[in-house]
Design a protein around this motif. Sequence first.
Motif, PDB file in Angstrom:
ATOM      1  N   ASN A   1      60.492 130.979 134.191  1.00 11.64           N
ATOM      2  CA  ASN A   1      60.190 130.934 135.472  1.00 11.64           C
ATOM      3  C   ASN A   1      60.285 129.318 135.837  1.00 11.64           C
ATOM      4  O   ASN A   1      59.042 128.784 135.955  1.00 11.64           O
ATOM      5  CB  ASN A   1      58.785 131.513 135.895  1.00 11.64           C
ATOM      6  CG  ASN A   1      58.615 131.328 137.415  1.00 11.64           C
ATOM      7  OD1 ASN A   1      59.278 131.005 138.207  1.00 11.64           O
ATOM      8  ND2 ASN A   1      57.445 132.118 137.587  1.00 11.64           N
TER       9      ASN A   1
ATOM     10  N   SER B   1      59.994 127.755 138.599  1.00 11.12           N
ATOM     11  CA  SER B   1      59.336 127.185 139.869  1.00 11.12           C
ATOM     12  C   SER B   1      57.873 127.226 139.474  1.00 11.12           C
ATOM     13  O   SER B   1      57.234 126.757 140.345  1.00 11.12           O
ATOM     14  CB  SER B   1      59.647 128.195 140.840  1.00 11.12           C
ATOM     15  OG  SER B   1      59.610 129.521 140.415  1.00 11.12           O
ATOM     16  N   SER B   2      57.509 127.854 138.352  1.00 10.91           N
ATOM     17  CA  SER B   2      56.141 127.630 137.965  1.00 10.91           C
ATOM     18  C   SER B   2      55.853 126.158 137.324  1.00 10.91           C
ATOM     19  O   SER B   2      56.830 125.642 136.618  1.00 10.91           O
ATOM     20  CB  SER B   2      55.603 128.722 137.122  1.00 10.91           C
ATOM     21  OG  SER B   2      56.087 128.249 135.703  1.00 10.91           O
TER      22      SER B   2
ATOM     23  N   ALA C   1      58.472 124.717 134.588  1.00  7.52           N
ATOM     24  CA  ALA C   1      58.995 123.436 134.805  1.00  7.52           C
ATOM     25  C   ALA C   1      58.936 122.492 133.825  1.00  7.52           C
ATOM     26  O   ALA C   1      59.800 121.665 133.415  1.00  7.52           O
ATOM     27  CB  ALA C   1      58.570 123.043 136.146  1.00  7.52           C
TER      28      ALA C   1
ATOM     29  N   ALA D   1      70.334 124.279 145.580  1.00  4.19           N
ATOM     30  CA  ALA D   1      69.303 123.596 146.250  1.00  4.19           C
ATOM     31  C   ALA D   1      69.818 122.790 147.474  1.00  4.19           C
ATOM     32  O   ALA D   1      71.046 122.432 147.458  1.00  4.19           O
ATOM     33  CB  ALA D   1      68.472 122.575 145.332  1.00  4.19           C
TER      34      ALA D   1
ATOM     35  N   ARG E   1      70.924 125.397 140.144  1.00  2.00           N
ATOM     36  CA  ARG E   1      69.978 126.105 139.122  1.00  2.00           C
ATOM     37  C   ARG E   1      69.947 127.460 138.878  1.00  2.00           C
ATOM     38  O   ARG E   1      70.081 128.099 139.987  1.00  2.00           O
ATOM     39  CB  ARG E   1      68.364 125.527 139.181  1.00  2.00           C
ATOM     40  CG  ARG E   1      68.298 124.097 139.012  1.00  2.00           C
ATOM     41  CD  ARG E   1      66.929 123.481 138.710  1.00  2.00           C
ATOM     42  NE  ARG E   1      66.904 122.179 138.633  1.00  2.00           N
ATOM     43  CZ  ARG E   1      67.043 120.900 139.424  1.00  2.00           C
ATOM     44  NH1 ARG E   1      67.173 121.494 140.736  1.00  2.00           N
ATOM     45  NH2 ARG E   1      66.962 119.753 139.129  1.00  2.00           N
TER      46      ARG E   1
ATOM     47  N   GLU F   1      67.881 130.811 138.529  1.00  2.00           N
ATOM     48  CA  GLU F   1      66.324 131.344 138.879  1.00  2.00           C
ATOM     49  C   GLU F   1      66.227 132.661 138.127  1.00  2.00           C
ATOM     50  O   GLU F   1      67.295 133.371 138.078  1.00  2.00           O
ATOM     51  CB  GLU F   1      66.096 131.504 140.428  1.00  2.00           C
ATOM     52  CG  GLU F   1      65.635 129.994 140.844  1.00  2.00           C
ATOM     53  CD  GLU F   1      65.592 130.079 142.414  1.00  2.00           C
ATOM     54  OE1 GLU F   1      65.450 131.223 142.937  1.00  2.00           O
ATOM     55  OE2 GLU F   1      65.372 128.939 142.993  1.00  2.00           O
TER      56      GLU F   1
END
Length: 251
Positions: free
Chosen positions: A146, A148-149, A153, A208, A214, A216
């Motif tokens: 994950n 985005s956590s 990251a 993005a 990227r 996800e």
Amino acid sequence: MIQRIQRGRSDRLAARERTFDDDSHSDMDVCFQTVPNTVAFHGILETEPHVTVIDGFLAPLECSELIAKASLQRRSGVSNDLGTGSESKGRSSSTALRTPGLVRALAPLRQRLTELLGVPEARLEGSMVLCYEVGGAYRWHFDAFNLSSVRGASNTAARHGGQRLLTSIAYLNDVPEGGETAFFHARRAIAPKAGRLLVFRNAVPRTAPDGRTRFEVDRRSLHAGLPVRAGTKWIVTTFVRERPRGMEEEP
Ligand SMILES: O=C(O)CCC(=O)C(=O)O
Ligand SMILES: [Fe+2]
């Protein structure tokens, strides 16, 4: 085979998914009673677009050799059944140590994976041989990082080699009862069968605003190893990464 489906309300589902993100356990029996609805296609059984099952990927002898090699470590008395001592949270199975003998026995499987998936060996993570006894299970989870956590990251593994794009699971034996790999959103469960390979996608590309793409977590990949109800379940899990091992993202 009959597939009994119990569809939950979507708000309940969303709540559940939040729970999975929190890494907590859940009731695995919630939606799957029985096994696949697969369609035979030239030896390839296709389920969802992102889930593929291939029977006969491993020969019976290869399966029994892998089980024998991994079981040897159990007899040698290493703690925690097969050895590593690093049970992941929510998984009641044991992982065999990758001894030189086991690594050699895994080589044909890995070679075949590179051919099937069209990726170099350097994009395969180390294969793990897992064993579940009666009652053993793997909670609902995602295999992709994950990103985005905060934890995701800063994940060094994710930075080197990138996202886990695919998961492959090779089943080494038939399980008399239970032990299916279940997909929550697809409402589908794949039964363990000696020589069977399951491949599914874990991540989806997102571009993005800065133009960078990227990968996800693909929410549809939420899956679990349902409890083994009789016998033992042996599998080999191999994750396929975005880039070769150790390769950092371009600045
Ligand atoms: O045991 C299974 O069927 C699933 C295993 C799994 O999800 C994993 O190793 O990541
Ligand atoms: Fe998994």
